[in-house]
Motif scaffolding. Sequence first.
Motif, PDB file in Angstrom:
ATOM      1  N   ILE A 155       0.852  -1.207   0.000  1.00 13.70           N
ATOM      2  CA  ILE A 155       0.000   0.000   0.000  1.00 13.70           C
ATOM      3  C   ILE A 155       0.886   1.254   0.000  1.00 13.70           C
ATOM      4  CG2 ILE A 155      -1.653   1.325   1.390  1.00 13.70           C
ATOM      5  CD1 ILE A 155      -2.774  -1.454   2.304  1.00 13.70           C
ATOM      6  N   ALA A 156       1.913   1.222   0.830  1.00 16.03           N
ATOM      7  CA  ALA A 156       2.834   2.369   0.891  1.00 16.03           C
ATOM      8  C   ALA A 156       3.505   2.593  -0.461  1.00 16.03           C
ATOM      9  CB  ALA A 156       3.889   2.114   1.965  1.00 16.03           C
ATOM     10  N   ARG A 157       3.901   1.483  -1.102  1.00 16.14           N
ATOM     11  CA  ARG A 157       4.555   1.573  -2.412  1.00 16.14           C
ATOM     12  C   ARG A 157       3.591   2.137  -3.455  1.00 16.14           C
ATOM     13  NH1 ARG A 157       6.478  -3.992  -5.120  1.00 16.14           N
ATOM     14  NH2 ARG A 157       4.216  -4.202  -5.337  1.00 16.14           N
ATOM     15  N   ALA A 158       2.320   1.731  -3.362  1.00 10.38           N
ATOM     16  CA  ALA A 158       1.331   2.192  -4.346  1.00 10.38           C
ATOM     17  C   ALA A 158       1.034   3.682  -4.176  1.00 10.38           C
ATOM     18  CB  ALA A 158       0.053   1.378  -4.197  1.00 10.38           C
ATOM     19  N   LEU A 159       1.153   4.167  -2.932  1.00 11.84           N
ATOM     20  CA  LEU A 159       0.742   5.556  -2.663  1.00 11.84           C
ATOM     21  C   LEU A 159       1.890   6.558  -2.607  1.00 11.84           C
ATOM     22  CD1 LEU A 159      -1.938   4.651  -0.011  1.00 11.84           C
ATOM     23  CD2 LEU A 159      -2.397   5.870  -2.145  1.00 11.84           C
ATOM     24  N   MET A 190      -6.104   6.149   4.070  1.00 11.39           N
ATOM     25  CA  MET A 190      -5.214   6.779   3.081  1.00 11.39           C
ATOM     26  C   MET A 190      -6.049   7.497   2.007  1.00 11.39           C
ATOM     27  SD  MET A 190      -2.199   6.036   4.134  1.00 11.39           S
ATOM     28  CE  MET A 190      -0.860   5.886   3.012  1.00 11.39           C
ATOM     29  N   HIS A 191      -7.138   6.867   1.622  1.00 11.96           N
ATOM     30  CA  HIS A 191      -8.015   7.480   0.619  1.00 11.96           C
ATOM     31  C   HIS A 191      -8.540   8.816   1.143  1.00 11.96           C
ATOM     32  CE1 HIS A 191     -11.612   8.257  -1.699  1.00 11.96           C
ATOM     33  NE2 HIS A 191     -12.368   8.035  -0.625  1.00 11.96           N
ATOM     34  N   GLN A 192      -8.950   8.794   2.413  1.00 12.68           N
ATOM     35  CA  GLN A 192      -9.508  10.027   2.980  1.00 12.68           C
ATOM     36  C   GLN A 192      -8.445  11.091   3.202  1.00 12.68           C
ATOM     37  OE1 GLN A 192     -11.770   8.556   6.356  1.00 12.68           O
ATOM     38  NE2 GLN A 192     -13.658   8.842   5.179  1.00 12.68           N
ATOM     39  N   ASP A 193      -7.272  10.645   3.650  1.00 17.31           N
ATOM     40  CA  ASP A 193      -6.184  11.598   3.937  1.00 17.31           C
ATOM     41  C   ASP A 193      -5.584  12.194   2.666  1.00 17.31           C
ATOM     42  OD1 ASP A 193      -6.484  11.256   6.562  1.00 17.31           O
ATOM     43  OD2 ASP A 193      -4.443  10.531   6.964  1.00 17.31           O
ATOM     44  N   LEU A 194      -5.322  11.334   1.683  1.00 19.51           N
ATOM     45  CA  LEU A 194      -4.596  11.777   0.487  1.00 19.51           C
ATOM     46  C   LEU A 194      -5.522  12.130  -0.668  1.00 19.51           C
ATOM     47  CD1 LEU A 194      -1.806   9.026   0.585  1.00 19.51           C
ATOM     48  CD2 LEU A 194      -1.577  11.390   1.355  1.00 19.51           C
ATOM     49  N   GLY A 195      -6.783  11.676  -0.571  1.00 17.79           N
ATOM     50  CA  GLY A 195      -7.728  11.963  -1.654  1.00 17.79           C
ATOM     51  C   GLY A 195      -7.476  11.112  -2.883  1.00 17.79           C
ATOM     52  N   THR A 196      -6.736  10.055  -2.718  1.00 14.60           N
ATOM     53  CA  THR A 196      -6.440   9.182  -3.859  1.00 14.60           C
ATOM     54  C   THR A 196      -7.649   8.311  -4.167  1.00 14.60           C
ATOM     55  OG1 THR A 196      -4.185   9.068  -3.055  1.00 14.60           O
ATOM     56  CG2 THR A 196      -4.809   7.441  -4.716  1.00 14.60           C
TER      57      THR A 196
END
Lengths: 223, 405
Positions: A155-159, A190-196
């Motif tokens: 997940i870290a690598r993807a983001l 992560m979706h909520q924090d980064l908006g990805t």
Amino acid sequence: MTDIIHMENLSKQYPQGNGQIDALRGINITLPEQSFVALLGPSGSGKSTLLNICGLIDKATQGALYFCGKNISHASDKTLTTLRRRQLGFIFQGFNLVPVMSVYNNIEYPLILSGMPTKLRQQQVNAMLDTVGLTRFKKHLPDQVSGGQKQRVAIARALITQPKLVIADEPTANLDTQTATEIINLMHHMHQDLGTAFIIATHDERMSSRCNTTYQLHDGVLQ
Amino acid sequence: MKWLLLAVKNVCRNRRRAFVTLLITAVGVAAILIGGGFANFTYVSLKEMAARSTGHLIAAHPLYFDKEENVPMEYGLSNYTSLAKKLKTDKDIRYVIPNVEFTGLISNGEKSTIFMGSGIDPKYEFKVKGPFLNIVDGTLLSKREKPSEPKVMLGKTLAKSLNAGINDSLTLLSTTVEGGLNAIDVTVQGIFDTGIPELDKRSIMVNINTAQALLTTDKISRLAIHLRDTDATFLKYDALTRQYSDLAWQTWLDSAYFYVGVKNLYNRIFGLLGFIIMMMVFFSIYNTVNMSVVERTREIGTLRAMGTYASEITRNFVLEGMVISVVGAGIGVVIAALTSLGLSIADIQMPPPPGRTSAYPLSIDIPANLYAATAAVAAAVCIIAAWLSSHKAAKKPIVGALSHV
């Protein structure tokens, strides 16, 4: 707000023997920015094929595919590779970490590809390690960490490159219930924090229940 | 640097396979260097022997090399001393040595046989011959020899044939420049071994004055010019042929038939062996990278999905091939250098080559350019093998690669 993915009447056929098999038929989907989408359906329904086309690692046989407003149906391999490098992240069911790279190096890899300077790269990787709670394991090889930790690395690598869209193929399938819950929470967080934006192929109801939108596929057709 | 480090890590994934591949590369490089070093030592030795035998350059009468003489010295050089003096002023020239070639009969009173004679200048001739003239018995000729007591040195088989020993008296009979016959009594001063049976059966050496007295001439057959540096031969040849165009010139290579023959033979043998060894290295690397590529197909798919270009994937595998080639070639170079050192200490003798009677040392002389060329070829072979085995895999459809089991 621009749509990240827009599909128009998209179909995919695979050759099989003398004939061909329809993996996808007449798909029309739009993925706006910051969406959190689940792709549901039984095995063989075309989830992975649709995910691969969204991830620009496979091409449709017919129809049009737009990425951030641009028609890329006939884009070259080089163009698609560049788009994947800059705009997309991948999370695989089997984690797919590079075994000779440490946790740190696995996360760092996409930033090296993007040509980011070393210092900035270090800052970002360390921040990401902190976010996914793996700072303690940064020097470990993938074989030296648990399944849940491996998926955190993935997940870290993807983001890490702050992509517009993350493609996740059954990200919790290989994990136990508790770890799967942790991963679902992490992805949502992560979706909520980064908006990805995320598009996730899953059988896991806990995962699909957290998504804003769900698409159901059956025999290559959206229900 | 990051990519190189990654390549090293990838090479070390399967340590046993990497070790075997490195070993094959190292042994291959060492074998080529040792073989090439042995061939080079042979070339250098034969070149030196040929150059010291005839001189690096030979100056003669314009017709000397092209026409057969009807009488001795028909195409000899007269007034050669001024020419020799002039040539000696050249800083690249070490010695200018006159030589008289003649033939005739040699007799011990009971038995006569044919000889091939050389009238030499003892002061310089034996200096340039150096280790290439082996004295079996007696001593060398001297410049201070009395004209009334001429001396001779005999090839060892000729001495045996005439049953001649040191201080024995023999008679030389030859045709003079006028076509008459002349004879001269000589005393055996020494017996030599050239290592070539055919020469030892016929060769004699006398002082140049003795030869000229026998032939009743003050001419010489040719002037042997010995340079300070053998490698300067052909440059000097060009310069001297322009400067002394009234003379005929040859280089040592023109009459070094044995050298040319051996070099052609060895080049073919060692060239073929080198090619076979490099093919073995090629297939070894190809196999190693190919296995690695198959094992890492899913990983290739993952890296491609993440945005790694196919060319970058291929580059990574090529780097792995380079790591193997550099380390393998490095080990090979060390093995070859240690072998060379060991042989120089062990003093192993090779059996005499065909047509020779004397053994020669098994030595390896590996020039820097051979090290560089072998390492470069090994690197190129490894890179090509790695590229061939990986570039197709790097272009494989990503979806197919990701589902590879």
